[in-house]
Write a protein that holds these residues in place. Sequence first.
Motif, PDB file in Angstrom:
ATOM      1  N   CYS A  27      18.793  -8.699  16.987  1.00 16.74           N
ATOM      2  CA  CYS A  27      18.119  -9.844  16.378  1.00 16.74           C
ATOM      3  C   CYS A  27      16.992 -10.267  17.321  1.00 16.74           C
ATOM      4  CB  CYS A  27      19.126 -10.982  16.184  1.00 16.74           C
ATOM      5  SG  CYS A  27      18.384 -12.517  15.621  1.00 16.74           S
ATOM      6  N   TYR A  28      15.761 -10.225  16.836  1.00 16.37           N
ATOM      7  CA  TYR A  28      14.581 -10.593  17.633  1.00 16.37           C
ATOM      8  C   TYR A  28      14.187 -12.017  17.270  1.00 16.37           C
ATOM      9  CZ  TYR A  28      14.461  -5.554  18.372  1.00 16.37           C
ATOM     10  OH  TYR A  28      14.801  -4.262  18.698  1.00 16.37           O
ATOM     11  N   THR A  29      13.875 -12.812  18.260  1.00 16.25           N
ATOM     12  CA  THR A  29      13.672 -14.228  17.967  1.00 16.25           C
ATOM     13  C   THR A  29      12.688 -14.889  18.922  1.00 16.25           C
ATOM     14  OG1 THR A  29      14.901 -16.284  17.523  1.00 16.25           O
ATOM     15  CG2 THR A  29      15.513 -15.084  19.506  1.00 16.25           C
ATOM     16  N   THR A  53      11.631 -13.083  22.348  1.00 11.05           N
ATOM     17  CA  THR A  53      10.291 -12.516  22.516  1.00 11.05           C
ATOM     18  C   THR A  53       9.322 -13.626  22.902  1.00 11.05           C
ATOM     19  OG1 THR A  53       9.663 -12.882  20.210  1.00 11.05           O
ATOM     20  CG2 THR A  53      10.868 -10.855  20.703  1.00 11.05           C
ATOM     21  N   ARG A  54       8.062 -13.273  23.182  1.00  9.12           N
ATOM     22  CA  ARG A  54       7.093 -14.260  23.641  1.00  9.12           C
ATOM     23  C   ARG A  54       6.214 -14.807  22.531  1.00  9.12           C
ATOM     24  NH1 ARG A  54       7.615 -15.045  29.115  1.00  9.12           N
ATOM     25  NH2 ARG A  54       6.617 -16.945  28.421  1.00  9.12           N
ATOM     26  N   HIS A  55       6.424 -14.335  21.313  1.00  8.76           N
ATOM     27  CA  HIS A  55       5.641 -14.800  20.164  1.00  8.76           C
ATOM     28  C   HIS A  55       6.334 -14.241  18.924  1.00  8.76           C
ATOM     29  CE1 HIS A  55       2.336 -15.467  17.385  1.00  8.76           C
ATOM     30  NE2 HIS A  55       1.592 -16.020  18.334  1.00  8.76           N
ATOM     31  N   GLU A  56       6.384 -15.027  17.854  1.00  8.92           N
ATOM     32  CA  GLU A  56       7.032 -14.535  16.637  1.00  8.92           C
ATOM     33  C   GLU A  56       6.344 -13.275  16.100  1.00  8.92           C
ATOM     34  OE1 GLU A  56       6.245 -17.709  17.147  1.00  8.92           O
ATOM     35  OE2 GLU A  56       8.049 -18.923  16.844  1.00  8.92           O
ATOM     36  N   ASN A  57       5.051 -13.155  16.360  1.00  4.80           N
ATOM     37  CA  ASN A  57       4.321 -11.951  15.989  1.00  4.80           C
ATOM     38  C   ASN A  57       5.004 -10.721  16.604  1.00  4.80           C
ATOM     39  OD1 ASN A  57       2.250 -10.134  15.441  1.00  4.80           O
ATOM     40  ND2 ASN A  57       0.636 -11.437  16.231  1.00  4.80           N
ATOM     41  N   ALA A  77      14.653 -13.737  13.550  1.00  6.33           N
ATOM     42  CA  ALA A  77      15.102 -15.107  13.297  1.00  6.33           C
ATOM     43  C   ALA A  77      14.114 -16.065  13.953  1.00  6.33           C
ATOM     44  CB  ALA A  77      16.508 -15.317  13.857  1.00  6.33           C
ATOM     45  N   VAL A  78      13.475 -16.900  13.153  1.00 11.24           N
ATOM     46  CA  VAL A  78      12.457 -17.807  13.695  1.00 11.24           C
ATOM     47  C   VAL A  78      12.557 -19.169  13.021  1.00 11.24           C
ATOM     48  CG1 VAL A  78      10.900 -15.843  14.096  1.00 11.24           C
ATOM     49  CG2 VAL A  78      10.583 -17.260  12.074  1.00 11.24           C
ATOM     50  N   THR A  79      11.795 -20.090  13.546  1.00  6.82           N
ATOM     51  CA  THR A  79      11.858 -21.453  13.050  1.00  6.82           C
ATOM     52  C   THR A  79      10.895 -21.684  11.883  1.00  6.82           C
ATOM     53  OG1 THR A  79      12.087 -23.730  13.806  1.00  6.82           O
ATOM     54  CG2 THR A  79      10.111 -22.533  14.546  1.00  6.82           C
ATOM     55  N   ARG A  80      11.007 -22.860  11.285  1.00  4.63           N
ATOM     56  CA  ARG A  80      10.237 -23.236  10.084  1.00  4.63           C
ATOM     57  C   ARG A  80       8.726 -23.082  10.258  1.00  4.63           C
ATOM     58  NH1 ARG A  80      12.965 -29.248  10.630  1.00  4.63           N
ATOM     59  NH2 ARG A  80      13.471 -28.940  12.801  1.00  4.63           N
ATOM     60  N   GLY A  81       7.934 -23.922   9.639  1.00  6.66           N
ATOM     61  CA  GLY A  81       6.481 -23.743   9.540  1.00  6.66           C
ATOM     62  C   GLY A  81       5.790 -22.877  10.578  1.00  6.66           C
ATOM     63  N   PRO A  82       5.647 -23.343  11.823  1.00  4.93           N
ATOM     64  CA  PRO A  82       4.862 -22.573  12.794  1.00  4.93           C
ATOM     65  C   PRO A  82       5.471 -21.208  13.094  1.00  4.93           C
ATOM     66  CG  PRO A  82       5.300 -24.816  13.588  1.00  4.93           C
ATOM     67  CD  PRO A  82       6.106 -24.637  12.348  1.00  4.93           C
ATOM     68  N   ASN A  86       3.735 -17.612  12.203  1.00  6.35           N
ATOM     69  CA  ASN A  86       3.474 -16.593  13.228  1.00  6.35           C
ATOM     70  C   ASN A  86       4.131 -15.254  12.891  1.00  6.35           C
ATOM     71  OD1 ASN A  86       1.865 -17.998  14.971  1.00  6.35           O
ATOM     72  ND2 ASN A  86       3.504 -18.564  16.393  1.00  6.35           N
ATOM     73  N   LEU A  87       5.265 -15.326  12.227  1.00  9.25           N
ATOM     74  CA  LEU A  87       6.028 -14.096  11.937  1.00  9.25           C
ATOM     75  C   LEU A  87       5.421 -13.288  10.790  1.00  9.25           C
ATOM     76  CD1 LEU A  87       8.835 -12.625  12.543  1.00  9.25           C
ATOM     77  CD2 LEU A  87       9.657 -13.815  10.504  1.00  9.25           C
ATOM     78  N   ALA A  88       4.602 -13.940   9.981  1.00  9.43           N
ATOM     79  CA  ALA A  88       4.232 -13.347   8.689  1.00  9.43           C
ATOM     80  C   ALA A  88       3.623 -11.956   8.794  1.00  9.43           C
ATOM     81  CB  ALA A  88       3.273 -14.286   7.953  1.00  9.43           C
ATOM     82  N   VAL A  89       2.851 -11.692   9.854  1.00  9.84           N
ATOM     83  CA  VAL A  89       2.172 -10.388   9.923  1.00  9.84           C
ATOM     84  C   VAL A  89       3.190  -9.240  10.022  1.00  9.84           C
ATOM     85  CG1 VAL A  89       1.746 -10.635  12.414  1.00  9.84           C
ATOM     86  CG2 VAL A  89       0.382  -9.052  11.106  1.00  9.84           C
ATOM     87  N   GLY A  90       4.282  -9.478  10.735  1.00  7.11           N
ATOM     88  CA  GLY A  90       5.308  -8.436  10.843  1.00  7.11           C
ATOM     89  C   GLY A  90       6.033  -8.235   9.520  1.00  7.11           C
TER      90      GLY A  90
END
Length: 552
Positions: A27-29, A53-57, A77-82, A86-90
């Motif tokens: 699980c990457y987070t 990781t150092r960025h959701e990207n 696994a990441v948090t809401r809005g921000p 940030n994760l969206a590109v992956g």
Amino acid sequence: MPTTQPPTVTAAQAVPQVLADAGIRRCYTVPGESFLELTDAVEQHPDMTLISTRHENGAGFMAEADAKLTGTPAVAAVTRGPGAANLAVGVHTAHQDSTPMIVLLGQAETHRLGREAFQEVDLTAFYAPITKWSTTVHRADRLAEVTAEAIRVATSGRPGPVAVAVPGDLFGEHVDEQVPRPLPSMSRSLLPEKDRDRLADWLTRAVRPVIIAGGGAQGAREELVQVAERYSAGVYASWRRQDVFPNDHPLYLGHLGLGCPSPVLEALRQADAVLVVGCRMSETTTQGYQLPEAGTRVAQIDIDPGQIGASVNVWFGAAADARAALSELGRAPFKASYRDWSAARRVWVDTTKVPRVAGEQTRGRLHPWAVIAGMRATLPEDALLTNDAGNFATFLHRGWWFRHPNTQLAPTSGAMGYAVPAAVAAKIARPERTVVAVVGDGGAMMTGQELETAVRMGAPITVIVFQNGLYGTIAMHQARALGRLSGTRISGPLDLAGYARSLGAQGATVHTREELAKALSESVTADLPTLVDVRTDPEVISPSATLGDLLG
Ligand SMILES: Cc1ncc(C[n+]2csc(CCOP(=O)(O)OP(=O)(O)O)c2C)c(N)n1
């Protein structure tokens, strides 16, 4: 009479168990306040590893690359809005690349939802266009069930990402311990005998049959080789799936990538039968929806019936698992007579040769071809290469022979920032492999900080940066289309080796072929990740053009 209560766990604790039961291990987070119990539960689970990781990207690309390599989904696994933004590109990459991925999103608490609460965004709507399924769970006792369903959806048919948003208050609620619901074991969709024989007969009678193999055929390498040999068919790899077929095989004819030299496409233009296997016939693979040419007979085998004929006219389609279908075709009672593909193959081989000009150093910088030559001379043949988006990659795609399976991880989505996190995940998942990220200076500064994740996780990767001080690809397009540049010059040279060292990794700065050979050979045996900062000539903007010529 005392009643026995069923054992309870928190909703968060039920999740890693469901994941682990499905074979998911990582699980990457980037942790967030809206899923505290989830990161805790994953960390505590004996079969799962939580990788911060150092960025959701970076987390998104790592989960995508992990699954692309292993065939088993990984979790982001990441948090809401921000975090979700940030994760969206992956996630978009997983969608375009048909990679199974489980996205778990901490959402605003139930009683605050709908008020534009802190960092609230409608996550289900936000992720809908770039996932196979996007949903929000509203009851703690349904979280495990929805997680299992997410895995089923992500891995069935054409794989892809699934997003599950969970209001933060649900994770800590106690729920009955779940009776694990095993994933159904699915029989592979086969090619019925009648269809198999029809295809086999067609391939046998054809004059110049060609196969286009995509990511869906990655797990069917032996079967693909057998079919190509049995029907004496030439084989093209689809965009960024070059390792689908051994490039040193006499039937391999080339890669349907960006900037594919026109002569390499000639055998496809001349083909009278094209069998497409496990390939969604994207814009790049079809060279802008131009190939196969109208009038060519095309048959398509794909696990997803929706892909069959979606972007090319197809006379025969089979909704079947690539491996099962190829295995059937390989056993059909047909065998084509020998066809000579040597001329077409020679055309491709010639395009992979390092031109003599690459030996010259210009303005104290290396020719991009010289970097490829250095890689060929130094890296093991079965090194696993991850690559970013950028013009440096056209040299790599052209010059590196992918001889072995599972040696390429690359985003067909063309997302910059992919290579470094993908390499980190690949090394974590397959520590025994030599893993090399190949990236431009633009992409390196988007996600290069994941070198710190590599250091922390004990993942000694090599990162080769082509530092040309340009967003080169776009500079090329600007020069060609507009005759001048805007916003594509980036500062340089930067001390990228020093940057790597500041993150705990090793760094080397390279100006010559000798320095390159030394840095690469040392990096592949090092205990630490190594960034090799190669100063490349910005003038050499592509394998076929100089920037000056295009601007001129
Ligand atoms: C995330 C993302 N942003 C922007 C782009 C558009 N883009 C494609 S290649 C490129 C430049 C890449 O520059 P660099 O990494 O230095 O490699 P080069 O092309 O110079 O070899 C850009 C901006 C993209 N593909 N992905």
